[in-house]
Write an enzyme that holds these catalytic residues in place. Structure first.
Site, PDB file in Angstrom:
ATOM      1  N   ALA A  65       0.905  -1.129   0.033  1.00 58.64           N
ATOM      2  CA  ALA A  65       0.051  -0.123   0.027  1.00 58.64           C
ATOM      3  C   ALA A  65       0.852   1.427   0.146  1.00 58.64           C
ATOM      4  O   ALA A  65       2.093   0.990   0.365  1.00 58.64           O
ATOM      5  CB  ALA A  65      -0.964  -0.012   1.142  1.00 58.64           C
ATOM      6  N   GLY A 109       0.530  -5.009   0.840  1.00 62.80           N
ATOM      7  CA  GLY A 109      -0.495  -4.940   0.036  1.00 62.80           C
ATOM      8  C   GLY A 109      -0.249  -5.592  -1.327  1.00 62.80           C
ATOM      9  O   GLY A 109      -1.278  -6.022  -1.925  1.00 62.80           O
ATOM     10  N   GLU A 112      -0.531  -9.037  -0.715  1.00 60.26           N
ATOM     11  CA  GLU A 112      -1.963  -9.102  -0.402  1.00 60.26           C
ATOM     12  C   GLU A 112      -2.943  -9.132  -1.654  1.00 60.26           C
ATOM     13  O   GLU A 112      -3.850 -10.029  -1.986  1.00 60.26           O
ATOM     14  CB  GLU A 112      -2.567  -8.106   0.795  1.00 60.26           C
ATOM     15  N   GLU A 132       4.804  -5.408   7.290  1.00 58.84           N
ATOM     16  CA  GLU A 132       3.871  -4.240   7.898  1.00 58.84           C
ATOM     17  C   GLU A 132       4.491  -4.083   9.296  1.00 58.84           C
ATOM     18  O   GLU A 132       4.672  -3.100   9.843  1.00 58.84           O
ATOM     19  CB  GLU A 132       2.618  -4.677   7.825  1.00 58.84           C
TER      20      GLU A 132
HETATM   21  N1  CO8 Z   1       4.677   3.050  -0.620  1.00 60.46           N
HETATM   22  C1  CO8 Z   1       4.921   4.367  -1.140  1.00 60.46           C
HETATM   23  N2  CO8 Z   1       6.143   4.542  -2.003  1.00 60.46           N
HETATM   24  C2  CO8 Z   1       6.985   3.418  -2.122  1.00 60.46           C
HETATM   25  C3  CO8 Z   1       6.742   2.204  -1.654  1.00 60.46           C
HETATM   26  C4  CO8 Z   1       5.428   2.197  -0.816  1.00 60.46           C
HETATM   27  N3  CO8 Z   1       4.955   0.985  -0.183  1.00 60.46           N
HETATM   28  N4  CO8 Z   1       7.653   1.306  -1.819  1.00 60.46           N
HETATM   29  C5  CO8 Z   1       8.525   2.107  -2.413  1.00 60.46           C
HETATM   30  N5  CO8 Z   1       8.120   3.303  -2.647  1.00 60.46           N
HETATM   31  C6  CO8 Z   1       8.881   4.422  -3.360  1.00 60.46           C
HETATM   32  C7  CO8 Z   1      10.128   4.736  -2.660  1.00 60.46           C
HETATM   33  O1  CO8 Z   1       9.755   5.590  -1.682  1.00 60.46           O
HETATM   34  C8  CO8 Z   1      10.909   5.468  -3.739  1.00 60.46           C
HETATM   35  O2  CO8 Z   1      10.363   6.730  -3.862  1.00 60.46           O
HETATM   36  P1  CO8 Z   1      11.445   7.965  -3.879  1.00 60.46           P
HETATM   37  O3  CO8 Z   1      12.326   7.729  -5.112  1.00 60.46           O
HETATM   38  O4  CO8 Z   1      10.279   9.148  -4.213  1.00 60.46           O
HETATM   39  O5  CO8 Z   1      12.139   7.980  -2.734  1.00 60.46           O
HETATM   40  C9  CO8 Z   1      10.532   4.591  -4.597  1.00 60.46           C
HETATM   41  O6  CO8 Z   1       9.544   3.961  -4.517  1.00 60.46           O
HETATM   42  C10 CO8 Z   1      11.647   3.578  -5.241  1.00 60.46           C
HETATM   43  O7  CO8 Z   1      11.911   2.732  -3.689  1.00 60.46           O
HETATM   44  P2  CO8 Z   1      13.204   2.361  -3.211  1.00 60.46           P
HETATM   45  O8  CO8 Z   1      14.176   3.776  -3.512  1.00 60.46           O
HETATM   46  O9  CO8 Z   1      13.178   2.340  -1.502  1.00 60.46           O
HETATM   47  O10 CO8 Z   1      13.800   1.311  -3.797  1.00 60.46           O
HETATM   48  P3  CO8 Z   1      14.873  -0.040  -3.379  1.00 60.46           P
HETATM   49  O11 CO8 Z   1      14.877  -0.700  -4.784  1.00 60.46           O
HETATM   50  O12 CO8 Z   1      15.886   0.722  -2.514  1.00 60.46           O
HETATM   51  O13 CO8 Z   1      13.965  -0.757  -2.365  1.00 60.46           O
HETATM   52  C11 CO8 Z   1      11.974  -1.812  -1.553  1.00 60.46           C
HETATM   53  C12 CO8 Z   1      12.838  -1.562  -2.794  1.00 60.46           C
HETATM   54  C13 CO8 Z   1      12.752  -2.761  -0.848  1.00 60.46           C
HETATM   55  C14 CO8 Z   1      10.707  -2.518  -2.283  1.00 60.46           C
HETATM   56  C15 CO8 Z   1      11.562  -0.608  -0.730  1.00 60.46           C
HETATM   57  O14 CO8 Z   1      11.133   0.543  -1.480  1.00 60.46           O
HETATM   58  C16 CO8 Z   1      10.675  -0.693   0.431  1.00 60.46           C
HETATM   59  O15 CO8 Z   1      10.875  -1.595   1.568  1.00 60.46           O
HETATM   60  N6  CO8 Z   1       9.321  -0.540   0.169  1.00 60.46           N
HETATM   61  C17 CO8 Z   1       8.494  -0.804   1.416  1.00 60.46           C
HETATM   62  C18 CO8 Z   1       7.882  -1.932   1.294  1.00 60.46           C
HETATM   63  C19 CO8 Z   1       6.765  -2.049   2.490  1.00 60.46           C
HETATM   64  O16 CO8 Z   1       6.942  -1.795   3.414  1.00 60.46           O
HETATM   65  N7  CO8 Z   1       5.521  -2.592   2.050  1.00 60.46           N
HETATM   66  C20 CO8 Z   1       4.315  -2.589   3.096  1.00 60.46           C
HETATM   67  C21 CO8 Z   1       3.714  -1.186   2.854  1.00 60.46           C
HETATM   68  S1  CO8 Z   1       2.316  -1.496   4.177  1.00 60.46           S
HETATM   69  C22 CO8 Z   1       1.165  -2.243   3.429  1.00 60.46           C
HETATM   70  O17 CO8 Z   1       1.256  -2.810   2.414  1.00 60.46           O
HETATM   71  C23 CO8 Z   1       0.040  -2.439   4.184  1.00 60.46           C
HETATM   72  C24 CO8 Z   1      -1.407  -2.666   3.477  1.00 60.46           C
HETATM   73  C25 CO8 Z   1      -2.497  -2.777   4.260  1.00 60.46           C
HETATM   74  C26 CO8 Z   1      -3.209  -1.516   4.476  1.00 60.46           C
HETATM   75  C27 CO8 Z   1      -4.421  -1.833   5.259  1.00 60.46           C
HETATM   76  C28 CO8 Z   1      -4.985  -0.840   6.191  1.00 60.46           C
HETATM   77  C29 CO8 Z   1      -6.403  -1.014   6.654  1.00 60.46           C
END
Ligand code: CO8
Length: 258
Positions: A65, A109, A112, A132
């Site tokens: 998400a 997400g 999911e 998460e």
């Molecule tokens: N949300 C928003 N932006 C994201 C996300 C995300 N989930 N993942 C990556 N991005 C963005 C980064 O912020 C970055 O943007 P910017 O260049 O502007 O800084 C761009 O994408 C590229 O990402 P990275 O530079 O981090 O790329 P890397 O190759 O270094 O890393 C990863 C890749 C490992 C995938 C890393 O981006 C990461 O860890 N992302 C987050 C993963 C995560 O924690 N996902 C879970 C999110 S929470 C969720 O999904 C809950 C869902 C249920 C909600 C229900 C509520 C009721």
């Protein structure tokens, strides 16, 4: 059809949906979710479309998400809006078959969403995870429930508690994905699998999907009753008569969806 965050293409009777937010690794913001609901409802309503594939990019199916969109939302906001609940209910209400074709990150997400599909075909680069907990929360769109049903308690618990990512080979061994293919072949394999499903009798495809899903929702004895009833219902279709005649007459069947 034109959307802001997804690309939709038709390959004969197969709809291909490509998540298209490369700058955010296809993070699922509210626009992606709205676009997905819309395209899946259109797919379900279109008798000419018989299977659908959702895919992402080489690097990410979806990295979760959208954390930037979620960061400012309070618990009471989410509770009163039931954030994501209506969305996942509507995606899961799709009656016709759909496949997730996953390369790269399928996290939070994203994992999911892939698990909401009828099955997952994974590239050998795929990485699944529910990170998460590292953000101070827990899965909120079915991850803790679907992952546990797919993998069993030990692996699901370990993944949710540590945020560990599972690679494609382990995901196949553990039963999370139907098949792993080389990354370069992912789209071709997913489309040819979808075309094979699209060539099946449409009512039988819906019924088969419904029956496998029932196995997760009910007791064995009730599931067996459901199976017999749907078998009996399908036995009254024109497609059953056609399928059996075609077999006996050694010719390809022609389905009418009736
Ligand atoms: N949300 C928003 N932006 C994201 C996300 C995300 N989930 N993942 C990556 N991005 C963005 C980064 O912020 C970055 O943007 P910017 O260049 O502007 O800084 C761009 O994408 C590229 O990402 P990275 O530079 O981090 O790329 P890397 O190759 O270094 O890393 C990863 C890749 C490992 C995938 C890393 O981006 C990461 O860890 N992302 C987050 C993963 C995560 O924690 N996902 C879970 C999110 S929470 C969720 O999904 C809950 C869902 C249920 C909600 C229900 C509520 C009721």
């Amino acid at each position: 059809m034109s959307y802001e965050t997804i690309i939709v293409e038709r390959h004969d009777a197969v709809t291909l949906v490509t998540l298209n937010r490369p700058q955010a690794l296809n993070a699922l913001n509210s626009q992606v979710l709205a676009d997905l609901i819309d395209v899946m409802a259109a797919y379900d309503a279109d008798p000419g479309q018989r299977c659908l594939v959702v895919t992402g990019s080489e690097k990410a199916f979806a990295a979760g998400a959208d954390i930037k969109e979620m960061a400012d939302k309070s618990g009471p906001d989410m509770y009163s809006a039931e954030l994501y609940a209506e969305w996942s209910t509507r995606v899961c209400a799709t009656r016709k078959p759909w496949i997730a074709a996953v390369a790269g990150f399928a996290l939070g997400g994203g994992c999911e969403l892939a698990m909401m599909a009828d099955f997952i075909i994974a590239a050998d680069t795929a990485k699944f995870g529910q990170p998460e907990i590292t953000l101070g929360v827990a899965p909120g769109m079915g991850g803790s429930q679907r992952l546990t049903r797919a993998l069993g308690k030990a692996k699901a618990m370990e993944m949710c508690l540590t945020g560990r990512r599972m690679d494609a080979a382990e995901a196949e061994r553990a039963g999370l994905v139907a098949r792993v293919v080389p990354a370069a072949d992912l789209l071709g394999e997913a489309l040819s699998t979808a075309k094979a499903i699209a060539a099946m009798p449409p009512l039988a495809a819906i019924a088969n999907k419904e029956l496998v899903n029932v196995a997760f929702e009910t007791s064995l004895s009730q599931g067996l009753v459901n199976e017999r009833r749907l078998f009996q219902l399908l036995a009254s279709t024109q497609d059953k008569a056609e399928g059996m005649s075609a077999f006996i007459e050694k010719r390809p069947p022609t389905w009418t969806g009736r």
